[in-house]
Write a protein that holds these residues in place. Structure first.
Motif, short mmCIF file in Angstrom:
data_model
loop_
_atom_site.label_atom_id
_atom_site.label_comp_id
_atom_site.label_asym_id
_atom_site.label_seq_id
_atom_site.Cartn_x
_atom_site.Cartn_y
_atom_site.Cartn_z
N UNK A 82 89.96 41.38 30.45
CA UNK A 82 90.35 39.99 30.18
C UNK A 82 91.14 39.91 28.89
N UNK A 83 92.23 39.17 28.93
CA UNK A 83 93.00 38.88 27.71
C UNK A 83 92.85 37.39 27.43
N UNK A 84 92.07 37.06 26.40
CA UNK A 84 91.88 35.66 26.02
C UNK A 84 93.07 35.21 25.18
N UNK A 85 93.73 34.17 25.64
CA UNK A 85 94.92 33.66 24.95
C UNK A 85 94.60 32.30 24.34
N UNK A 86 94.73 32.21 23.02
CA UNK A 86 94.41 30.96 22.33
C UNK A 86 94.38 31.19 20.83
N UNK A 87 93.80 30.25 20.13
CA UNK A 87 93.73 30.35 18.67
C UNK A 87 92.73 31.45 18.28
N UNK A 88 93.28 32.54 17.79
CA UNK A 88 92.51 33.76 17.56
C UNK A 88 91.33 33.55 16.62
N UNK A 89 91.53 32.85 15.52
CA UNK A 89 90.45 32.64 14.55
C UNK A 89 89.28 31.90 15.18
N UNK A 90 89.57 30.89 16.00
CA UNK A 90 88.51 30.10 16.64
C UNK A 90 87.77 30.93 17.68
N UNK A 91 88.50 31.76 18.41
CA UNK A 91 87.87 32.62 19.41
C UNK A 91 86.94 33.63 18.74
N UNK A 92 87.43 34.25 17.68
CA UNK A 92 86.62 35.25 16.97
C UNK A 92 85.38 34.63 16.33
N UNK A 93 85.50 33.40 15.88
CA UNK A 93 84.35 32.71 15.29
C UNK A 93 83.23 32.52 16.32
N UNK A 94 83.61 32.21 17.53
CA UNK A 94 82.62 32.08 18.61
C UNK A 94 82.02 33.44 18.97
N UNK A 95 82.85 34.46 19.02
CA UNK A 95 82.39 35.80 19.40
C UNK A 95 81.44 36.41 18.36
N UNK A 96 81.53 35.99 17.11
CA UNK A 96 80.65 36.51 16.06
C UNK A 96 79.18 36.20 16.35
N UNK A 97 78.93 35.18 17.15
CA UNK A 97 77.55 34.78 17.46
C UNK A 97 76.98 35.55 18.65
N UNK A 98 77.81 36.37 19.29
CA UNK A 98 77.35 37.14 20.45
C UNK A 98 76.64 38.42 20.00
N UNK B 22 85.06 44.04 28.23
CA UNK B 22 86.39 44.65 28.07
C UNK B 22 87.40 43.51 27.91
N UNK B 23 87.75 43.21 26.68
CA UNK B 23 88.68 42.10 26.45
C UNK B 23 89.53 42.33 25.20
N UNK B 24 90.63 41.62 25.18
CA UNK B 24 91.49 41.53 24.00
C UNK B 24 91.77 40.06 23.73
N UNK B 25 92.31 39.79 22.55
CA UNK B 25 92.67 38.43 22.17
C UNK B 25 94.14 38.41 21.78
#
Length: 337
Positions: free
Chosen positions: A33-49, A58-61
């Motif tokens: 999966x390639x998540x396309x969007x505001x990178x900082x906001x996506x990474x902030x959510x992923x930090x809680x995982x 298996x993903x990229x941003x």
């Protein structure tokens, strides 16, 4: 490995829900999966995982600074917001960096952006969104459900061909019955464009075309493909979804209102297992955009994480089928339409 780009900014449920669906889908074997969007906001959510979950994913941003909102007028937004998650993802698709694109965002913007970025197939003037609906005869194909309006007779013919290719390659049915949605079965019914479309479909499709079909035949008639314009199709689809939810809610209210409701409910749960299997369209988790040079899929704007995951998995499956390539090959072998 199939790589699917996802517009994570477009969902009405918010970025958190979209990221959750992406992470779940990216844990599937053979899906990247390639998540396309505001990178900082996506990474902030992923930090809680938890790390154990991210390790399996298996993903990229890919960063995109702009968002096309549900309230944006599609054409102007597609022209103006060049760095939106939709436009950036379509660039990736056009350049071959991903094999398919899934968006739960603004349908009109996705359609217009796809035409602008990817282009239409030869001989195609308007694209169509195709979806799968349940009926008493099994699943069938319905199009257009929201991509194009103001059709010409030849557009209905092309949509019929789109639907036939979809049924043969996705639903795996090979004696395809095609109907034209109208207010009656008689030849003289409907506006002039539908009467002309009916004659053209009869001439070009022969026995595969069963003629006009009425609204009830979507669910009760023995037909595999039902063709209409995007305005009518979208109204019919959303009305059907609402009617289904209303009936389910009314049934639940009646059962729970009685003292013996828990007994009836338990028995119904067992009895309806087969019913759910026959009517569950979650396997077909997105509408497919046909008539453009690429694999584009559109989910419901209010998609949950579960629905987004389903849409990505579906997109990965169909991106390997390459329906638009098959359609293009058929159209190139036809004469003047």
């Amino acid at each position: 490995m199939v790589s699917i780009g996802v517009d994570v900014m477009g969902s009405e449920k918010g970025l958190k829900e979209a990221v959750k669906g992406c992470v779940k889908a990216s844990q599937k074997r053979d899906i990247h999966v390639v998540m396309v969007g505001r990178e900082d906001e996506i990474k902030e959510i992923l930090r809680k995982y938890p790390k154990r979950i991210l390790k399996k994913a298996k993903f990229d941003i890919v960063n995109a600074t702009e968002v096309i909102e549900m309230t944006d007028e599609p054409f102007s937004a597609a022209r103006r917001k060049k760095d939106s998650s939709i436009m950036v993802a379509l660039d990736l698709l056009k350049n071959g960096e991903i094999q398919g694109f899934f968006s739960p965002g603004n349908t009109g913007a996705v359609v217009i952006s796809s035409v602008l970025k990817l282009g239409r197939l030869d001989k195609v003037s308007k694209p169509a969104l195709v979806t799968v609906i349940p009926s008493i005869y099994g699943f069938r194909t319905f199009l257009d459900v929201g991509a194009s309006i103001d059709l010409e007779p030849r557009d209905y013919l092309l949509f019929a061909i789109f639907g036939k290719v979809f049924v043969e390659n996705v639903l795996r049915k090979y004696k395809v019955r095609i109907g034209l949605l109208n207010i009656g079965e008689e030849d003289y019914k409907g506006p002039e464009v539908l009467r002309k479309a009916r004659e053209l479909l009869k001439e070009k499709l022969g026995e595969e075309f069963v003629g006009n079909v009425e609204g009830y035949q979507l669910f009760l008639g023995n037909v595999d493909v039902v063709v209409t314009d995007g305005f009518t199709g979208n109204v019919v689809l959303k009305s059907s979804e609402a009617a289904s939810k209303a009936l389910s809610s009314l049934m639940k209210q009646e059962i729970t209102a009685k003292w013996y409701g828990f007994i009836v409910g338990g028995l119904m749960k067992i009895a309806l297992k087969g019913f759910r299997k026959k009517t569950d369209v979650s396997e077909y988790g997105a509408a497919t955009l046909l008539g453009v040079n690429g694999n584009v899929f559109i989910g419901h704007g209010a998609s949950s994480a579960k629905s987004i995951k389903s849409g990505i998995v579906y997109a990965a499956k169909l991106s390997q089928v390459n329906l638009n390539q098959k359609i293009d090959k058929i159209l190139s072998g036809m004469g003047e339409i």
